[in-house]
Design a protein around this motif. Structure first.
Motif, short mmCIF file in Angstrom:
data_model
loop_
_atom_site.label_atom_id
_atom_site.label_comp_id
_atom_site.label_asym_id
_atom_site.label_seq_id
_atom_site.Cartn_x
_atom_site.Cartn_y
_atom_site.Cartn_z
N TRP A 352 0.81 -1.20 0.00
CA TRP A 352 0.00 0.00 0.00
C TRP A 352 0.85 1.27 0.00
N LEU A 353 2.01 1.21 0.62
CA LEU A 353 2.91 2.37 0.58
C LEU A 353 3.30 2.67 -0.86
N THR A 354 3.60 1.63 -1.61
CA THR A 354 3.98 1.81 -3.01
C THR A 354 2.82 2.34 -3.84
N ARG A 355 1.62 1.81 -3.62
CA ARG A 355 0.45 2.26 -4.37
C ARG A 355 0.19 3.75 -4.13
N ILE A 356 0.24 4.17 -2.86
CA ILE A 356 -0.04 5.57 -2.54
C ILE A 356 1.05 6.48 -3.10
N LEU A 357 2.31 6.05 -2.99
CA LEU A 357 3.41 6.85 -3.52
C LEU A 357 3.33 7.00 -5.04
N GLU A 358 2.87 5.96 -5.73
CA GLU A 358 2.70 6.06 -7.18
C GLU A 358 1.71 7.17 -7.53
N GLU A 359 0.60 7.22 -6.81
CA GLU A 359 -0.40 8.26 -7.06
C GLU A 359 0.13 9.65 -6.71
N LEU A 360 0.87 9.74 -5.61
CA LEU A 360 1.45 11.03 -5.21
C LEU A 360 2.46 11.51 -6.24
N GLU A 361 3.28 10.61 -6.74
CA GLU A 361 4.32 11.01 -7.71
C GLU A 361 3.70 11.46 -9.02
N ARG A 362 2.60 10.83 -9.41
CA ARG A 362 1.91 11.22 -10.65
C ARG A 362 1.06 12.47 -10.46
N GLY A 363 0.84 12.86 -9.20
CA GLY A 363 0.00 14.03 -8.94
C GLY A 363 -1.48 13.74 -9.00
N THR A 364 -1.84 12.45 -8.97
CA THR A 364 -3.25 12.07 -9.08
C THR A 364 -3.84 11.62 -7.75
N ALA A 365 -3.09 11.78 -6.65
CA ALA A 365 -3.56 11.35 -5.34
C ALA A 365 -4.62 12.31 -4.81
N GLY A 366 -5.37 11.84 -3.84
CA GLY A 366 -6.37 12.69 -3.20
C GLY A 366 -5.73 13.60 -2.17
N ALA A 367 -6.50 14.57 -1.69
CA ALA A 367 -5.97 15.56 -0.75
C ALA A 367 -5.55 14.93 0.57
N ASP A 368 -6.17 13.81 0.94
CA ASP A 368 -5.85 13.19 2.22
C ASP A 368 -4.86 12.03 2.10
N ASP A 369 -4.35 11.79 0.90
CA ASP A 369 -3.47 10.63 0.70
C ASP A 369 -2.11 10.78 1.36
N LEU A 370 -1.64 12.00 1.52
CA LEU A 370 -0.34 12.18 2.18
C LEU A 370 -0.45 11.77 3.65
N ASP A 371 -1.53 12.15 4.30
CA ASP A 371 -1.74 11.73 5.68
C ASP A 371 -1.99 10.23 5.75
N LYS A 372 -2.66 9.69 4.75
CA LYS A 372 -2.89 8.25 4.71
C LYS A 372 -1.56 7.50 4.59
#
Length: 433
Positions: A352-372
């Protein structure tokens, strides 16, 4: 800087041969050790203050002293040469350039803990290293430094060079022992600890390559000489591995407590036209540091006080062209791939760390994903079966602490604001032309 010890022969032709090693006082320490009672050898290493060079920095002599004596069981020495963490690259060149230093240290350590069998667990992919260490063992045996009745002392030792199967988890000492026994490499529940129930449920010492290779110099020159280098709590010399955006990457031998500023001076600094952005003091498993930490003493206490770990002293240097989110993502992908799957926090958490980081790196993550992301880190760190869970979360948590704005910039832009090619070492070639 003190005169080199581990690297003193590296520039010579055929430095790996027994003849070359003998020209540099090779096996003189072994003769001295075999003339001493085993407990005196342990005491000499304790007095020197040698600490493990594989990551945790545990006092080597104390570790040897944990081996119970008079228990009627065989004792084993295992050398962890399964070097595979991103950025860590000191043991392989040491074994390639001077394998006899390691072998002499192995015989001394085995004599001290009363072991008649030693294993060198080498990463299976590095076939040239396996061949070189094998050849050195053959040379040492033919010369009487291994085998039966070593140097007429009555002490005998058999050394086995074992090729691992390429699993990062086998760098963890109990997983390594399971692998040596022919089982799948997975960490064991502790206690019992290897000192009392290690290989084949017998007392076992597991040490890193650099740790064991540092022992002969202590026996040759003495504990006082060793303590004349480094710091009070972290004495002696060590190998610092510099890689990444540095003019002259490589292995730099220096006393413990040396700073990155001093090492960069020797290495030609950060590549021309660029500035330091962040770096790792001990490989990808350690919390990252920034330019404000250039003068932190690179010993166990100094780096800990700065909020990181000295680890394997693998200094990866990154300049301002590097996207910290992308760098951390690459490390996270490694840990997710190398998780053995034995425990749920690490197996599921690294995914899950990898999945969330992928979204963050692409800029497609949600506003709360960094806290997640940080919430998942909290669920993994300190809760996994071994230290791999901590290793996977350390660079993430520290990168957010130092570069939170950069994470948020990805979300504001809706993409990574760093062109991937700019951080490549050859990226400036076109500009110069």
């Amino acid at each position: 800087m003190s005169a080199p010890v581990l690297t003193r022969m590296w520039g010579e032709p055929e430095s790996w041969t027994l003849e070359a090693y003998r020209r540099h006082d090779g096996y003189r320490a072994l003769a001295a050790a075999l003339a001493m009672p085993p407990d005196d050898v342990i005491a000499a290493v304790k007095d020197a203050g040698l600490r493990g060079r594989g990551g945790a920095g545990f006092p080597t002599g104390v570790k040897w002293g944990y081996i119970p004596q008079g228990d009627g069981k065989p004792h084993y020495l295992v050398v962890n040469a399964d070097e595979s963490e991103p950025g860590t690259c000191k043991d392989v060149p040491l074994m390639m350039a001077n394998p006899h230093e390691l072998i002499e240290g192995v015989v001394i350590a085995a004599y001290a803990i009363r072991a008649r069998q030693a294993f060198l667990y080498v990463r299976g992919e590095v076939v040239p290293v396996l061949r070189r260490v094998h050849a050195a063992v053959v040379e040492a045996t033919a010369a009487g430094y291994l085998g039966e009745d070593i140097l007429g002392s009555g002490f005998s030792l058999d050394v086995v060079v074992h090729a691992g199967a390429g699993a990062y988890i086998c760098g963890e000492e109990t997983a390594l022992l399971d692998s040596l026994e022919g089982r799948r490499g997975q960490p064991r529940l502790r206690p019992p600890f290897p000192a009392t129930a290690g290989l084949y449920a017998c007392p076992t010492v597991v040490n890193n390559v650099e740790t064991i290779a540092s022992v002969p110099a202590i026996l040759r020159e003495g504990a006082k000489w060793f303590r004349s280098m480094g710091t009070e709590k972290s004495p002696g010399f060590t190998l610092y591995s510099l890689s990444g955006h540095v003019a002259r990457p490589g292995q730099y031998e220096a006393p413990l407590g040396t700073t990155l500023r001093e090492l960069l001076t020797r290495a030609g600094g950060v590549r021309d036209g660029h500035r330091l952005k962040f770096w790792t003091p001990g490989g990808s498993s350690t919390p990252i540091l920034t330019g404000k930490h250039l003068d932190v003493p690179l010993d166990y206490e100094g780096v800990a006080a700065a909020g990181s770990m000295l680890g394997t002293k693998a200094l990866q240097i990154f300049d301002e062209t590097t996207c910290v989110v992308r760098a951390v993502l690459r490390w996270s992908e490694f840990y997710a791939h190398e998780s053995c799957g034995k425990c749920t926090p690490c197996r599921e958490g690294t995914f899950w760390l990898t999945r969330i980081l992928e979204e963050l790196e692409r800029g497609t993550a949600g506003a709360d994903d960094l806290d997640k992301l940080l919430d998942v880190c909290e669920s993994v760190a300190g809760r996994s079966f071994c230290a791999l869970g901590d290793a996977a979360t350390s660079p993430i948590v520290s990168s957010v602490a130092h570069f939170r704005d950069e994470y948020l910039a990805h979300l504001h832009v809706g993409a990574c604001p760093f062109p991937p090619g700019r951080s490549a070492l050859f990226a400036d070639e076109g500009v110069r032309r």
